[in-house]
Design a protein around this motif. Structure first.
Motif, PDB file in Angstrom:
ATOM      1  N   GLY A  40     136.294 115.685  50.071  1.00  0.00           N
ATOM      2  CA  GLY A  40     136.051 114.318  49.628  1.00  0.00           C
ATOM      3  C   GLY A  40     137.088 113.418  50.267  1.00  0.00           C
ATOM      4  N   LYS A  41     136.856 112.125  50.221  1.00  0.00           N
ATOM      5  CA  LYS A  41     137.775 111.182  50.864  1.00  0.00           C
ATOM      6  C   LYS A  41     139.115 111.142  50.130  1.00  0.00           C
ATOM      7  N   THR A  42     140.129 110.613  50.789  1.00  0.00           N
ATOM      8  CA  THR A  42     141.476 110.525  50.219  1.00  0.00           C
ATOM      9  C   THR A  42     141.470 109.736  48.912  1.00  0.00           C
ATOM     10  N   GLY A  51     140.532 112.750  44.179  1.00  0.00           N
ATOM     11  CA  GLY A  51     140.895 113.732  43.157  1.00  0.00           C
ATOM     12  C   GLY A  51     140.921 115.174  43.605  1.00  0.00           C
ATOM     13  N   LYS A  52     140.830 115.434  44.897  1.00  0.00           N
ATOM     14  CA  LYS A  52     140.791 116.816  45.385  1.00  0.00           C
ATOM     15  C   LYS A  52     142.034 117.610  45.001  1.00  0.00           C
ATOM     16  N   PHE A  95     133.666 115.625  46.224  1.00  0.00           N
ATOM     17  CA  PHE A  95     134.070 114.327  45.690  1.00  0.00           C
ATOM     18  C   PHE A  95     133.431 113.228  46.545  1.00  0.00           C
ATOM     19  N   ARG A  96     133.709 111.986  46.227  1.00  0.00           N
ATOM     20  CA  ARG A  96     133.058 110.874  46.926  1.00  0.00           C
ATOM     21  C   ARG A  96     133.373 110.878  48.422  1.00  0.00           C
ATOM     22  N   PRO A 117     131.751 108.196  41.264  1.00  0.00           N
ATOM     23  CA  PRO A 117     132.963 107.494  40.818  1.00  0.00           C
ATOM     24  C   PRO A 117     134.223 108.282  41.195  1.00  0.00           C
ATOM     25  N   ARG A 118     135.320 107.596  41.275  1.00  0.00           N
ATOM     26  CA  ARG A 118     136.601 108.252  41.548  1.00  0.00           C
ATOM     27  C   ARG A 118     136.884 109.297  40.475  1.00  0.00           C
TER      28      ARG A 118
END
Length: 205
Positions: A7-9, A12-13, A157-158, A183-184
């Motif tokens: 997922g992007k920075t 929540g990864k 994640f997103r 969502p984040r």
């Protein structure tokens, strides 16, 4: 059971990975690889700083005898990382001790362009010895996709980058619209064995 997380920075990864590590029994060794000195700081007992001056001097047997090890890459080239990962993966595989290898920024270490072939053997065959991997990355497009084929679960994640959204949608049968609107701190779980996609979950911080 291999797991891929991407997922992007800032989505929540790392929080997800840290929470998962905390839940693993203390007698199962975990080796965490990152290029960020803050990642997995609370989960590690031993820290190994690796750069171009010392990557050939590591006593891998001594390192693997520890239960929680964080390996932090500093100034080191891709070629040197691969040489290090060849040796580490060889030792882990041949010891045959059940463990978890966590690789953050995995697109840099297990890329399509260049990666350790011994690590690839671990990805493809480590489960027979109860050696599991968790790969964490921002971009699926730079990752060798053999890891997805060998992962039981993919945690998504997103995403926002168009090529990455398209590639993810193609490989995991998730609609592009759903990927960009997560969502984040929310994520989807794709079970590659059953082909099922589980609904969005939120990280409890």
């Amino acid at each position: 059971m291999n797991i891929t997380v991407f997922g992007k920075t800032g989505t929540g990864k790392s929080i997800f990975a840290s929470q998962l590590i905390k839940k693993i029994r203390a007698d199962i060794p975990i080796y965490m690889i990152t290029d960020n000195t803050l990642d997995f700081k609370e989960q590690s007992g031993v820290v190994l700083d690796i750069d171009y001056t010392n990557y050939r001097k590591v006593n891998f047997d001594k390192v693997l005898d520890q239960s929680r090890v964080r390996i932090v890459f500093g100034m080191i080239s891709d070629k040197e990382i691969n040489e290090f990962m060849d040796k580490l993966s060889y030792k882990i595989y041949n010891r045959g001790v059940p463990c978890l290898l966590v690789i953050d920024e995995a697109h840099m270490i297990y890329s399509k362009r260049l990666h350790s072939r011994v690590l690839e053997r671990l990805v493809r065959g480590g489960r027979k010895k109860h050696i599991h991997l968790m790969m964490i990355t921002q971009q699926i497009i730079d990752l060798d996709l053999s890891i997805l084929k060998q992962s039981k679960y993919t945690i998504v994640f997103r995403l926002s980058e168009a090529n990455d959204v398209a590639k993810t949608s193609e490989n995991l049968q998730i609609s592009p619209d759903r990927l960009v609107k997560l969502p984040r701190y929310h994520y989807l779980i794709y079970d590659s064995y059953s082909g099922k996609l589980f609904e969005s979950y939120e990280i409890l911080k």
